[in-house]
Design an enzyme around this catalytic site. Structure first.
Site, mmCIF file in Angstrom:
data_model
loop_
_atom_site.group_PDB
_atom_site.id
_atom_site.type_symbol
_atom_site.label_atom_id
_atom_site.label_comp_id
_atom_site.label_asym_id
_atom_site.label_seq_id
_atom_site.Cartn_x
_atom_site.Cartn_y
_atom_site.Cartn_z
ATOM 1 N N GLY A 193 0.758 -1.245 0.000
ATOM 2 C CA GLY A 193 0.000 0.000 0.000
ATOM 3 C C GLY A 193 0.781 1.283 0.000
ATOM 4 O O GLY A 193 0.211 2.347 -0.265
ATOM 5 N N PRO B 53 4.511 -5.280 -0.696
ATOM 6 C CA PRO B 53 4.423 -4.071 -1.515
ATOM 7 C C PRO B 53 4.496 -4.382 -3.007
ATOM 8 O O PRO B 53 5.163 -5.335 -3.424
ATOM 9 C CB PRO B 53 5.663 -3.280 -1.092
ATOM 10 N N GLY B 54 3.810 -3.586 -3.794
ATOM 11 C CA GLY B 54 3.898 -3.698 -5.252
ATOM 12 C C GLY B 54 4.392 -2.389 -5.828
ATOM 13 O O GLY B 54 5.548 -2.236 -6.238
ATOM 14 N N ARG B 55 3.497 -1.387 -5.793
ATOM 15 C CA ARG B 55 3.782 -0.097 -6.428
ATOM 16 C C ARG B 55 5.098 0.535 -5.959
ATOM 17 O O ARG B 55 5.892 1.010 -6.768
ATOM 18 C CB ARG B 55 2.633 0.860 -6.113
ATOM 19 N N ARG C 200 -4.305 3.908 -16.325
ATOM 20 C CA ARG C 200 -4.573 4.502 -15.004
ATOM 21 C C ARG C 200 -5.263 5.868 -15.078
ATOM 22 O O ARG C 200 -6.182 6.116 -14.307
ATOM 23 C CB ARG C 200 -3.291 4.568 -14.178
ATOM 24 N N CYS D 135 -9.375 5.753 -30.153
ATOM 25 C CA CYS D 135 -10.610 6.407 -30.581
ATOM 26 C C CYS D 135 -11.506 6.611 -29.378
ATOM 27 O O CYS D 135 -12.519 5.919 -29.217
ATOM 28 C CB CYS D 135 -11.317 5.550 -31.609
ATOM 29 N N GLU D 136 -11.105 7.499 -28.515
ATOM 30 C CA GLU D 136 -11.819 7.704 -27.262
ATOM 31 C C GLU D 136 -11.383 9.070 -26.724
ATOM 32 O O GLU D 136 -10.196 9.273 -26.470
ATOM 33 C CB GLU D 136 -11.381 6.569 -26.307
ATOM 34 N N TYR E 217 1.258 -1.227 -12.399
ATOM 35 C CA TYR E 217 -0.108 -1.218 -12.931
ATOM 36 C C TYR E 217 -0.203 -0.508 -14.286
ATOM 37 O O TYR E 217 -1.207 0.136 -14.575
ATOM 38 C CB TYR E 217 -1.072 -0.607 -11.898
HETATM 39 N N1 LLP Z 1 -1.517 -7.128 -1.405
HETATM 40 C C1 LLP Z 1 -2.768 -7.233 -1.841
HETATM 41 C C2 LLP Z 1 -3.637 -8.271 -1.300
HETATM 42 C C3 LLP Z 1 -3.234 -6.358 -2.830
HETATM 43 O O1 LLP Z 1 -4.485 -6.475 -3.256
HETATM 44 C C4 LLP Z 1 -2.371 -5.368 -3.356
HETATM 45 C C5 LLP Z 1 -2.825 -4.460 -4.390
HETATM 46 C C6 LLP Z 1 -1.058 -5.312 -2.862
HETATM 47 C C7 LLP Z 1 -0.668 -6.195 -1.882
HETATM 48 C C8 LLP Z 1 -0.058 -4.314 -3.372
HETATM 49 O O2 LLP Z 1 -0.424 -3.007 -3.111
HETATM 50 P P1 LLP Z 1 0.578 -1.814 -3.488
HETATM 51 O O3 LLP Z 1 1.792 -1.944 -2.607
HETATM 52 O O4 LLP Z 1 0.927 -1.944 -4.927
HETATM 53 O O5 LLP Z 1 -0.175 -0.588 -3.192
HETATM 54 N N2 LLP Z 1 -4.546 -0.995 -10.196
HETATM 55 C C9 LLP Z 1 -4.517 -0.032 -9.105
HETATM 56 C C10 LLP Z 1 -3.926 -0.631 -7.861
HETATM 57 C C11 LLP Z 1 -4.663 -1.849 -7.394
HETATM 58 C C12 LLP Z 1 -4.012 -2.481 -6.199
HETATM 59 C C13 LLP Z 1 -4.537 -3.839 -6.010
HETATM 60 N N3 LLP Z 1 -3.995 -4.519 -4.891
HETATM 61 C C14 LLP Z 1 -3.739 1.196 -9.543
HETATM 62 O O6 LLP Z 1 -3.300 1.236 -10.682
HETATM 63 O O7 LLP Z 1 -3.599 2.145 -8.779
#
Ligand code: LLP
Length: 467
Positions: free
Chosen positions: A273, A316-318, A355, A386-387, A415
């Site tokens: 997050g 973490p992802g983002r 996004r 086309c949008e 993402y």
């Molecule tokens: N763990 C779970 C269970 C999750 O659902 C997610 C993200 C993460 C970890 C990683 O979260 P992060 O660290 O990346 O915030 N497509 C959207 C974001 C969707 C996030 C979904 N879940 C965007 O482009 O902002």
């Protein structure tokens, strides 16, 4: 962190990182970004304009150093601030492909997958099932069976899944309990776009707190299930630390409740997050500060409840990959609507970065071949779909731009590729991994043949007369 040097304030140079050792999520450009003597942007020692000539446009450019630095900062900060065992797992929904899985694995991180496809990719990248955590609110029996076969940990989301797992466990030839964690909905609100908020009560994800005791009872009665721990994820692109602190108390209270059912919670997963900078006004905490908060909150919650420290997992992802990548596009036409707006059209758009149209996300751009030119034009960067809503940046500041210039949109590691589509049958861009002057293709550009690969023409259509 933006430069405070007034000479740089009015050009793309202001987006250059302040140091190569900062927290990547607090920068707009990758940590290795520089400007060379041709006034061109360089990433990972590679001139972006040369990369576009070599690999084509649009192009995702992923900086290995920034990704590895973020991974190391997560890993090392947990060592520094958490007295127990800790593990960082990469939420690969941010960008799942073979090369990215391989890099994060080599940094000692585990991988969170959210579908059979992500799981397959991680396995093909050579990741061991022990290091894979499988999420999702509607995993199919076939997906679950695949995860069980590879000894992954399954993050159980709902009753249906619990029951399916018990059935799959009973059908197994040799008895080995299935490693599970329970995802709960902690009832914690945070400030982010409503589509990417997941911790509030009204969420499709996880067990509501009111059902957890019954879940514990069910798990304790089914020996096919080996409960490792509890999980919660409150949302994404979050700058506040308080919700993560609050989460620690909620999770540890439920760890105590599990004891009544003879279940011991060995692992706590606090989700991901942490946000990143998409614009100069964004001010997320550093990776180290986030980890410190989470680690100290769990340690304090355990101490006040007289509980042993669990293994602590974050996913973490983002904040691991978001800032490590930029997307380079080539400018085509421009259009001025007098007194209203200047449009610049580029050769990608909502298909490679959905996004802005999905979440109204705001991005910043530089012109890679004119880094020090003054930012004197207010422009809207339009994609080629086309949008009308296919706008990547509305009214941003850029230097004077001509056809053929290379626009770089920053912060596209998370993402973007993972949510890319073929809308209008655009081919998805290539991705190149850059490091110390070397550039390796990690995703090939799709071809027109790729686009029709799954198309079929039934015989009776082939027999129709042609006009
Ligand atoms: N763990 C779970 C269970 C999750 O659902 C997610 C993200 C993460 C970890 C990683 O979260 P992060 O660290 O990346 O915030 N497509 C959207 C974001 C969707 C996030 C979904 N879940 C965007 O482009 O902002």
């Amino acid at each position: 962190m933006l430069s405070t040097d007034p000479k740089l304030a009015n050009s793309g140079l202001k987006f250059l990182p302040q140091s190569s050792s900062g927290s990547p999520n607090q920068e707009l450009l990758p940590l290795t970004a520089k400007v060379n003597d041709k006034d061109a942007l360089e990433i990972g020692g590679c001139d972006v304009t040369t990369l576009v000539k070599q690999f084509g446009s649009p192009l995702y450019i992923l900086d290995e150093f920034s990704l590895r630095t973020a991974a190391a900062q997560y890993r090392d900060s947990f060592k520094k601030y958490y007295p127990g065992a800790a593990k960082v797992i990469y939420a690969s929904k941010a960008w799942n492909c073979l090369a990215v899985c391989r890099i994060v694995d080599s940094e000692g991180l585990g991988i969170d997958v959210a579908s059979g496809g992500e799981l397959y990719t991680a396995l093909q990248a050579g990741i061991s099932g022990d290091n894979i955590y499988f999420h999702g609110n509607n995993k199919s029996a076939a997906e679950l069976a695949m995860a069980i076969e590879h000894q992954c940990t399954i993050m159980v989301d709902n009753w249906q899944e619990l029951k399916t797992l018990v059935e799959l466990g009973r059908d197994r030839a040799s008895f080995e309990a299935i490693k599970i964690m329970l995802r709960l909905t902690p009832g914690i609100e945070c400030h982010t776009h409503e589509y990417i908020r997941t911790g509030q009560i009204d969420s499709k994800f996880g067990f509501g707190l009111d059902s957890l005791e019954a879940v514990f009872e069910f798990v304790s009665q089914n020996k096919e299930l080996d409960l490792q721990g509890l999980h919660a994820h409150i949302g994404s692109q979050i700058f506040e630390l308080q919700p993560h602190q609050d989460l620690a108390g909620v999770l540890m209270d439920w760890a105590i409740a599990a004891q009544k059912y003879d279940l011991s919670i060995k692992t706590i997963n606090v989700g991901g997050g942490l946000g990143i900078c998409y614009t100069e006004t964004d001010d997320p905490p550093s990776i180290e500060d986030w980890v410190k908060t989470v680690a100290e909150a769990i340690a304090a919650a355990c101490q006040s409840r007289n509980l042993e420290l669990p293994e602590l997992i974050a996913e973490p992802g983002r904040s691991l990959i978001g800032t490590a990548c930029v997307t380079a596009y080539t400018v085509g036409g421009t259009k001025t609507v007098p007194g209203i707006r200047n449009y610049i059209s580029i050769d990608g758009g909502m298909s490679d970065n959905p996004r802005p149209i999905t979440y109204e996300s705001v991005y910043r751009a530089v012109v890679a071949n004119k880094m020090s030119a003054p930012l004197e034009n207010k422009v809207t960067i339009a994609g080629k779909h086309c949008e009308s809503g296919d706008i990547l940046i509305q009214d941003g500041l850029l230097p004077r731009v001509e056809s053929g210039d290379i626009i770089v949109i920053m912060g596209t590691g998370a993402y973007n590729y993972s949510m890319a589509s073929n809308y209008n049958r655009l081919t998805r861009p290539a991705a190149v991994l850059v490091n110390r002057g070397e550039a390796n293709l990690i995703l090939q550009r799709e071809t027109y043949d790729d686009l029709i690969r799954q198309d079929l023409l039934p015989q009776r259509l082939l027999n129709l007369p042609q006009s």
